[in-house]
Design a protein around this motif. Sequence first.
Motif, PDB file in Angstrom:
ATOM      1  N   MET A   1       0.838  -1.186   0.000  1.00  0.00           N
ATOM      2  CA  MET A   1       0.000   0.000   0.000  1.00  0.00           C
ATOM      3  C   MET A   1       0.876   1.240   0.000  1.00  0.00           C
ATOM      4  O   MET A   1       1.933   1.262   0.625  1.00  0.00           O
ATOM      5  CB  MET A   1      -0.936   0.001   1.216  1.00  0.00           C
ATOM      6  CG  MET A   1      -1.965   1.114   1.207  1.00  0.00           C
ATOM      7  SD  MET A   1      -2.997   1.100   2.692  1.00  0.00           S
ATOM      8  CE  MET A   1      -3.844  -0.466   2.465  1.00  0.00           C
ATOM      9  N   VAL A   2       0.413   2.273  -0.675  1.00  0.00           N
ATOM     10  CA  VAL A   2       1.132   3.545  -0.746  1.00  0.00           C
ATOM     11  C   VAL A   2       0.231   4.623  -0.171  1.00  0.00           C
ATOM     12  O   VAL A   2      -0.967   4.664  -0.461  1.00  0.00           O
ATOM     13  CB  VAL A   2       1.505   3.897  -2.197  1.00  0.00           C
ATOM     14  CG1 VAL A   2       2.282   5.211  -2.238  1.00  0.00           C
ATOM     15  CG2 VAL A   2       2.319   2.781  -2.821  1.00  0.00           C
ATOM     16  N   ILE A  11      -3.246   5.977  -1.651  1.00  0.00           N
ATOM     17  CA  ILE A  11      -3.263   6.281  -3.081  1.00  0.00           C
ATOM     18  C   ILE A  11      -2.851   5.109  -3.956  1.00  0.00           C
ATOM     19  O   ILE A  11      -2.904   5.219  -5.182  1.00  0.00           O
ATOM     20  CB  ILE A  11      -2.345   7.487  -3.397  1.00  0.00           C
ATOM     21  CG1 ILE A  11      -0.908   7.197  -2.964  1.00  0.00           C
ATOM     22  CG2 ILE A  11      -2.852   8.742  -2.707  1.00  0.00           C
ATOM     23  CD1 ILE A  11       0.088   8.286  -3.334  1.00  0.00           C
ATOM     24  N   GLY A  12      -2.440   3.985  -3.396  1.00  0.00           N
ATOM     25  CA  GLY A  12      -2.024   2.870  -4.241  1.00  0.00           C
ATOM     26  C   GLY A  12      -2.009   1.563  -3.486  1.00  0.00           C
ATOM     27  O   GLY A  12      -1.764   1.533  -2.276  1.00  0.00           O
ATOM     28  N   THR A  24      11.370  -8.263  -3.119  1.00  0.00           N
ATOM     29  CA  THR A  24      10.938  -8.549  -4.483  1.00  0.00           C
ATOM     30  C   THR A  24       9.677  -7.778  -4.835  1.00  0.00           C
ATOM     31  O   THR A  24       9.494  -7.354  -5.981  1.00  0.00           O
ATOM     32  CB  THR A  24      10.685 -10.058  -4.641  1.00  0.00           C
ATOM     33  OG1 THR A  24      11.861 -10.771  -4.246  1.00  0.00           O
ATOM     34  CG2 THR A  24      10.362 -10.413  -6.088  1.00  0.00           C
ATOM     35  N   HIS A  25       8.822  -7.575  -3.868  1.00  0.00           N
ATOM     36  CA  HIS A  25       7.559  -6.872  -4.102  1.00  0.00           C
ATOM     37  C   HIS A  25       7.776  -5.382  -4.340  1.00  0.00           C
ATOM     38  O   HIS A  25       7.062  -4.753  -5.134  1.00  0.00           O
ATOM     39  CB  HIS A  25       6.638  -7.082  -2.906  1.00  0.00           C
ATOM     40  CG  HIS A  25       5.255  -6.529  -3.092  1.00  0.00           C
ATOM     41  ND1 HIS A  25       4.331  -6.516  -2.086  1.00  0.00           N
ATOM     42  CD2 HIS A  25       4.648  -5.960  -4.168  1.00  0.00           C
ATOM     43  CE1 HIS A  25       3.202  -5.964  -2.530  1.00  0.00           C
ATOM     44  NE2 HIS A  25       3.379  -5.616  -3.777  1.00  0.00           N
ATOM     45  N   PHE A  26       8.764  -4.801  -3.670  1.00  0.00           N
ATOM     46  CA  PHE A  26       8.958  -3.350  -3.714  1.00  0.00           C
ATOM     47  C   PHE A  26       9.096  -2.814  -5.137  1.00  0.00           C
ATOM     48  O   PHE A  26       8.433  -1.835  -5.492  1.00  0.00           O
ATOM     49  CB  PHE A  26      10.170  -2.945  -2.869  1.00  0.00           C
ATOM     50  CG  PHE A  26      10.424  -1.469  -2.879  1.00  0.00           C
ATOM     51  CD1 PHE A  26       9.750  -0.631  -2.005  1.00  0.00           C
ATOM     52  CD2 PHE A  26      11.336  -0.903  -3.767  1.00  0.00           C
ATOM     53  CE1 PHE A  26       9.981   0.743  -2.035  1.00  0.00           C
ATOM     54  CE2 PHE A  26      11.563   0.457  -3.801  1.00  0.00           C
ATOM     55  CZ  PHE A  26      10.884   1.290  -2.923  1.00  0.00           C
ATOM     56  N   SER A  31       7.132   0.612  -9.449  1.00  0.00           N
ATOM     57  CA  SER A  31       6.927   0.857 -10.878  1.00  0.00           C
ATOM     58  C   SER A  31       5.507   1.336 -11.176  1.00  0.00           C
ATOM     59  O   SER A  31       5.279   2.050 -12.154  1.00  0.00           O
ATOM     60  CB  SER A  31       7.228  -0.411 -11.678  1.00  0.00           C
ATOM     61  OG  SER A  31       6.293  -1.434 -11.380  1.00  0.00           O
ATOM     62  N   LYS A  32       4.544   0.936 -10.317  1.00  0.00           N
ATOM     63  CA  LYS A  32       3.151   1.335 -10.526  1.00  0.00           C
ATOM     64  C   LYS A  32       2.891   2.773 -10.101  1.00  0.00           C
ATOM     65  O   LYS A  32       2.066   3.467 -10.711  1.00  0.00           O
ATOM     66  CB  LYS A  32       2.219   0.402  -9.750  1.00  0.00           C
ATOM     67  CG  LYS A  32       2.280  -1.056 -10.174  1.00  0.00           C
ATOM     68  CD  LYS A  32       1.701  -1.263 -11.555  1.00  0.00           C
ATOM     69  CE  LYS A  32       1.658  -2.744 -11.900  1.00  0.00           C
ATOM     70  NZ  LYS A  32       1.143  -2.977 -13.271  1.00  0.00           N
ATOM     71  N   VAL A  33       3.559   3.237  -9.046  1.00  0.00           N
ATOM     72  CA  VAL A  33       3.193   4.523  -8.456  1.00  0.00           C
ATOM     73  C   VAL A  33       4.172   5.652  -8.761  1.00  0.00           C
ATOM     74  O   VAL A  33       3.840   6.815  -8.553  1.00  0.00           O
ATOM     75  CB  VAL A  33       3.059   4.390  -6.924  1.00  0.00           C
ATOM     76  CG1 VAL A  33       2.013   3.354  -6.563  1.00  0.00           C
ATOM     77  CG2 VAL A  33       4.394   4.045  -6.282  1.00  0.00           C
ATOM     78  N   LYS A  34       5.364   5.356  -9.291  1.00  0.00           N
ATOM     79  CA  LYS A  34       6.368   6.404  -9.423  1.00  0.00           C
ATOM     80  C   LYS A  34       5.948   7.513 -10.375  1.00  0.00           C
ATOM     81  O   LYS A  34       6.347   8.674 -10.205  1.00  0.00           O
ATOM     82  CB  LYS A  34       7.710   5.800  -9.862  1.00  0.00           C
ATOM     83  CG  LYS A  34       7.708   5.170 -11.237  1.00  0.00           C
ATOM     84  CD  LYS A  34       9.088   4.616 -11.567  1.00  0.00           C
ATOM     85  CE  LYS A  34       9.145   3.982 -12.951  1.00  0.00           C
ATOM     86  NZ  LYS A  34      10.497   3.421 -13.242  1.00  0.00           N
TER      87      LYS A  34
END
Length: 344
Positions: A1-2, A11-12, A24-26, A31-34
């Motif tokens: 979660m972000v 927000i994510g 590994t998840h990071f 990549s999705k939120v940057k």
Amino acid sequence: MVMSSRHSLNIGLTVVPGNMNDKTHFPKLFSKVKKFLNPGCLIVFDNGGYSDKNGKLVKKAGFDYLTRAQWTPSDDKYVTAVAEWTVVRDKDGDIPEEGKRDYVRVYGGNSGTVKIMVFSEEKYEADMRSYRSKAERDYDEAMELASSIKNHRPRKKYRNANWFVNVSQSYIFNLETMNDRETAVQAAVESRISGHEGYFILTCSRDIDPCKALRIYRNRNHIEDGYRDLKTGIDIRPLRCRSPNGIKGRVLISFLALFVISFIRFITPEVSTFRAETMIGELNRFSVTGKVENGKVKTREYSGFTPVIRAIMRSFSTISERYVPPYVPHAPLLEGVLTPLIDN
């Protein structure tokens, strides 16, 4: 979660198999939120997702990071008397009372990063309580085991029911000279003390004030509040879905509900500390009834204007006090021609 630390908005969210570790998840989440992040912003995450590779990934994308670092032998030399350190003041600029103070000191890390060693008096007390609690449980278990062996009735967990296996076990008890429980527990606690109690280390790719860094890092706990809201307030578990698309849809709806709740908290100070279940309970008091004539709704009556409902509607600029009757706790709905149209 972000989460946005400035607005406390969720927000994510990404969902991956449960056996995937955080390192590994990071990159997948990042990549999705940057693309939605402001240039040069500071990304805060827990030490489970930190590695040199992930740190370089964040820097390459034009951002900075703040996270908790693993303790290394080279950090031991910075464990000194905290009187030489900087005490972290509260938001009013005052020094917290004794027992709740944090101390920080800064030194250089690898690859140009800054390391911040923190000593927390509350964490020190929590660590010592944990040692004592573990020692007390171990002492009681040891005495129970000694008694069961003495009476030739070992517990099932120490037996083997296989016909083809012979088990031989031996136990050496270190309590013969410690008949007093408190003395034995205290000796066990002292044997566990490493000198790192109360300490932890933050690492940051930006030159930052250490007191500010500690406050920012601790704000990440709001993420845990978001998980709790998803699980207990929005009831994301169990999903009761079988198809992949069904699972994705259920997660999406739950996350959108979480975002709405966090947005209401942001714009309505009166509910900024409400848990999801508390806010949902308040919203459930609001209802709409309609006057029906010839099968058609002619007028609508709104009821249940609790102080929380009023505050939320005022935040959305959808309320005019002259049109809302005074709030009466637990006032019943009108009966007769009014039939429920929309409930909850």
